[in-house]
Design a protein around this motif. Structure first.
Motif, short mmCIF file in Angstrom:
data_model
loop_
_atom_site.label_atom_id
_atom_site.label_comp_id
_atom_site.label_asym_id
_atom_site.label_seq_id
_atom_site.Cartn_x
_atom_site.Cartn_y
_atom_site.Cartn_z
N ILE A 96 0.82 -1.20 0.00
CA ILE A 96 0.00 0.00 0.00
C ILE A 96 0.86 1.26 0.00
O ILE A 96 0.57 2.22 -0.71
CB ILE A 96 -0.95 0.02 1.22
CG1 ILE A 96 -2.00 -1.08 1.07
CG2 ILE A 96 -1.63 1.37 1.36
CD1 ILE A 96 -2.93 -0.91 -0.09
N SER A 97 1.94 1.28 0.79
CA SER A 97 2.77 2.48 0.85
C SER A 97 3.41 2.77 -0.50
O SER A 97 3.54 3.92 -0.91
CB SER A 97 3.86 2.33 1.92
OG SER A 97 4.67 1.20 1.64
N GLU A 101 2.94 5.98 -3.18
CA GLU A 101 4.04 6.62 -3.90
C GLU A 101 3.75 6.67 -5.40
O GLU A 101 4.09 7.65 -6.08
CB GLU A 101 5.35 5.84 -3.63
CG GLU A 101 6.59 6.45 -4.29
CD GLU A 101 6.96 7.80 -3.70
OE1 GLU A 101 7.66 8.55 -4.41
OE2 GLU A 101 6.56 8.10 -2.56
N SER A 102 3.09 5.63 -5.92
CA SER A 102 2.77 5.61 -7.35
C SER A 102 1.82 6.74 -7.71
O SER A 102 1.88 7.28 -8.83
CB SER A 102 2.17 4.26 -7.74
OG SER A 102 0.83 4.14 -7.31
N LYS A 138 -1.82 15.84 -8.06
CA LYS A 138 -1.24 14.51 -7.89
C LYS A 138 -1.33 14.10 -6.43
O LYS A 138 -1.09 14.89 -5.53
CB LYS A 138 0.23 14.50 -8.33
CG LYS A 138 0.41 14.47 -9.83
CD LYS A 138 1.87 14.35 -10.18
CE LYS A 138 2.08 14.32 -11.69
NZ LYS A 138 3.50 14.21 -12.03
N GLY A 139 -1.65 12.84 -6.21
CA GLY A 139 -1.73 12.34 -4.85
C GLY A 139 -3.13 12.37 -4.28
O GLY A 139 -3.36 11.88 -3.19
N THR A 140 -4.08 12.96 -5.01
CA THR A 140 -5.43 13.02 -4.50
C THR A 140 -6.03 11.61 -4.39
O THR A 140 -5.95 10.84 -5.33
CB THR A 140 -6.33 13.88 -5.41
OG1 THR A 140 -5.77 15.18 -5.48
CG2 THR A 140 -7.74 13.95 -4.88
N THR A 141 -6.60 11.31 -3.26
CA THR A 141 -7.32 10.06 -3.10
C THR A 141 -8.77 10.30 -3.43
O THR A 141 -9.42 11.13 -2.83
CB THR A 141 -7.19 9.53 -1.66
OG1 THR A 141 -5.81 9.33 -1.37
CG2 THR A 141 -7.92 8.22 -1.48
N LYS A 233 11.44 5.20 1.48
CA LYS A 233 9.99 5.08 1.69
C LYS A 233 9.41 6.42 2.09
O LYS A 233 9.96 7.12 2.95
CB LYS A 233 9.70 4.05 2.79
CG LYS A 233 8.22 3.95 3.18
CD LYS A 233 8.04 2.98 4.33
CE LYS A 233 6.61 2.99 4.85
NZ LYS A 233 5.65 2.54 3.85
N THR A 234 8.30 6.78 1.47
CA THR A 234 7.57 8.00 1.82
C THR A 234 6.59 7.68 2.94
O THR A 234 5.80 6.75 2.83
CB THR A 234 6.79 8.55 0.61
OG1 THR A 234 7.71 8.84 -0.44
CG2 THR A 234 6.03 9.80 0.98
#
Length: 457
Positions: A96-97, A101-102, A138-141, A233-234
């Motif tokens: 998941i982590s 990042e993707s 970018k990164g929006t869930t 890792k982020t």
């Protein structure tokens, strides 16, 4: 757009599936084709690279881990060729982590395996809305707002009012309520109505993170910082920067983690494990708990200063038993979802089932009701859900005088004692009157310390 199974389907939308698991790939292809999409599937990354170069797709589903090429590399290839193509990463829980990042690298979203039919079709709809629209940050869930129902009763309307009041502000919010009441839905609703709605929403189950990995999960780490750290890792804070970080069951955090969390909130920066650099972060915190954090403070288990940082505005999410006027509203809402998920057309609930629902206290709240309605929908053979399709525990604890008990210790004790008296203290007969088996009755007698005179079965 065409309407398929109650959904709007973008006409002629093209989807590519990349996965080296042939059986899984074909199952997903069948699901999407039945929903009206044009689907191509490939089983090797080499073939995937070739087809990406030669054709344009609206959506690409790709596994995160495959031989010879990574999902991250595929993101770069696809976005270089066609920036508007939306990429959905498919991943196991352990990755998941990396999936988060993707998203930062350009993926639209990720979906965990095993895939859920509803989640797949919802995420496809959301992705297609972005193909011909302005992209989100970018990164929006992304979140399917149709999965949330506000309710019509006064407690539900009060909850809505508080959410709409606090959402546009930068205040931290503490959601308090029993398990299963929908605290995460409330948190997502706050995010969607906030000024951060186009930025990431990252949800963290604070009770599910192993203690030895807490720092890495929250703050990230650099390659080689500890055994098993094979790459950078982020952390959750950095992944949520600019958006909202939802800390579910925050009361489960260890005291040491609370200290680290407080520092981050004060300094607005994180230091990845094994790194000397400070990474600035800008997150709004929404926390949730089913515990009494004030009692935890008195016991020394929860820091007072962190509590006040998190509790700038508190919202109590009411249990289902306090939302009587909403019970059948929610039941029918979950029935609609179950019909779509199971491809059935059950029309509703028989009157005696509705009465059972209204009398039952729903200790598991909305989560319990959703699961129960889905099961009953699967079992239903006619147009309506009858008492035969619902679990026995919802209706078998009827007291001797025909009135439904309130399902607490006092009422159950009273019902058992009435049954024993009516049965002249014959336990088998008492169990029959209570419509429970003998083992259950024995367990209840022991649980409530009920003494029975010498007469037995």
């Amino acid at each position: 757009m065409n309407k398929l199974n109650g959904r709007e389907s973008h006409s002629m939308a093209s989807i590519l599936i990349i996965d080296d698991d042939v059986t899984f790939c074909m199952m997903l292809k069948t699901l999407l084709e039945k929903s009206g999409y044009q689907v191509t599937s490939v089983f090797s990354p080499v073939e995937a690279k070739r087809i990406i170069e030669s054709r344009r797709f609206d959506i690409v589903f790709t596994d995160l881990r495959m031989p010879d090429i990574s999902g991250m590399e595929l993101i770069r290839l696809i976005k270089n060729k066609e920036p508007k193509t939306q990429i959905i990463m498919m991943t196991g829980y352990a990755d998941i982590s990396t999936a988060i990042e993707s998203i930062k690298k350009g993926a639209f979203n990720y979906i965990p395996k095993p895939l859920n039919r509803d989640e797949v079709l919802n995420i496809v709809q959301e992705a297609l809305e972005q193909v011909n629209d302005e992209p989100l940050e970018k990164g929006t869930t992304h979140w399917n707002a149709s999965a949330y129902l506000e309710g019509i009763g006064r407690p539900s309307q009060r909850l809505k009012e508080y959410i709409e009041l606090v959402a546009p502000t930068p205040m931290s919010v503490l959601l308090v309520g029993e398990s299963g009441t929908g605290k995460e839905y409330a948190a997502r609703f706050i995010h969607e109505k906030s000024k951060r709605a186009r930025r990431p929403f990252v949800a963290v189950d604070c009770g599910a993170i192993p203690s030895e990995l807490v720092a890495s999960e929250f703050f990230g780490h650099v390659k080689g910082s500890f055994t098993g750290a094979i790459s950078d890792k982020t952390g959750y804070f950095e992944a949520a920067s600019g958006g909202t970080l939802f800390l579910d069951e925050v009361g489960n955090l260890s005291y040491n983690t609370q200290i680290q969390l407080l520092r981050v909130l004060q300094e607005k920066s994180v230091k990845p494990v094994g790194s000397n650099r400070e990474v600035p972060v800008d997150v709004r915190i929404i926390a949730a708990t089913n515990e009494n954090l004030q009692e935890a403070q008195d016991k020394g288990d929860f820091r007072n200063d962190l509590y006040h940082r998190l509790n700038e505005f508190q919202i109590n999410v009411p249990p289902l038993r306090e939302r009587k006027s909403d019970i059948m509203v929610f039941a029918n809402f979950f029935l609609e979802q179950a019909n779509e998920y199971l491809d059935k057309s059950v029309a509703g609930f028989e009157k005696d089932v509705e009465q059972v629902f209204l009398d039952y206290p729903w200790p598991g709240n909305l989560r319990e009701m959703k699961n129960m309605v889905k099961r009953a929908t699967l079992l239903a053979r006619g147009e309506m859900i009858t008492w035969k399709e619902i679990p026995e525990e919802l209706y078998t604890r009827k007291s001797i005088d025909g009135e439904f008990a309130l399902f607490n210790k006092e009422d159950e004790t009273q019902a058992i004692q009435k049954a024993l008296e009516a049965a002249d203290y014959n336990k088998s007969e008492a169990a029959r009157l209570l419509k429970i088996d003998r083992k259950t009755l024995y367990n209840k007698l022991k649980l409530y310390n009920i003494n029975v005179p010498g007469k037995d079965m």
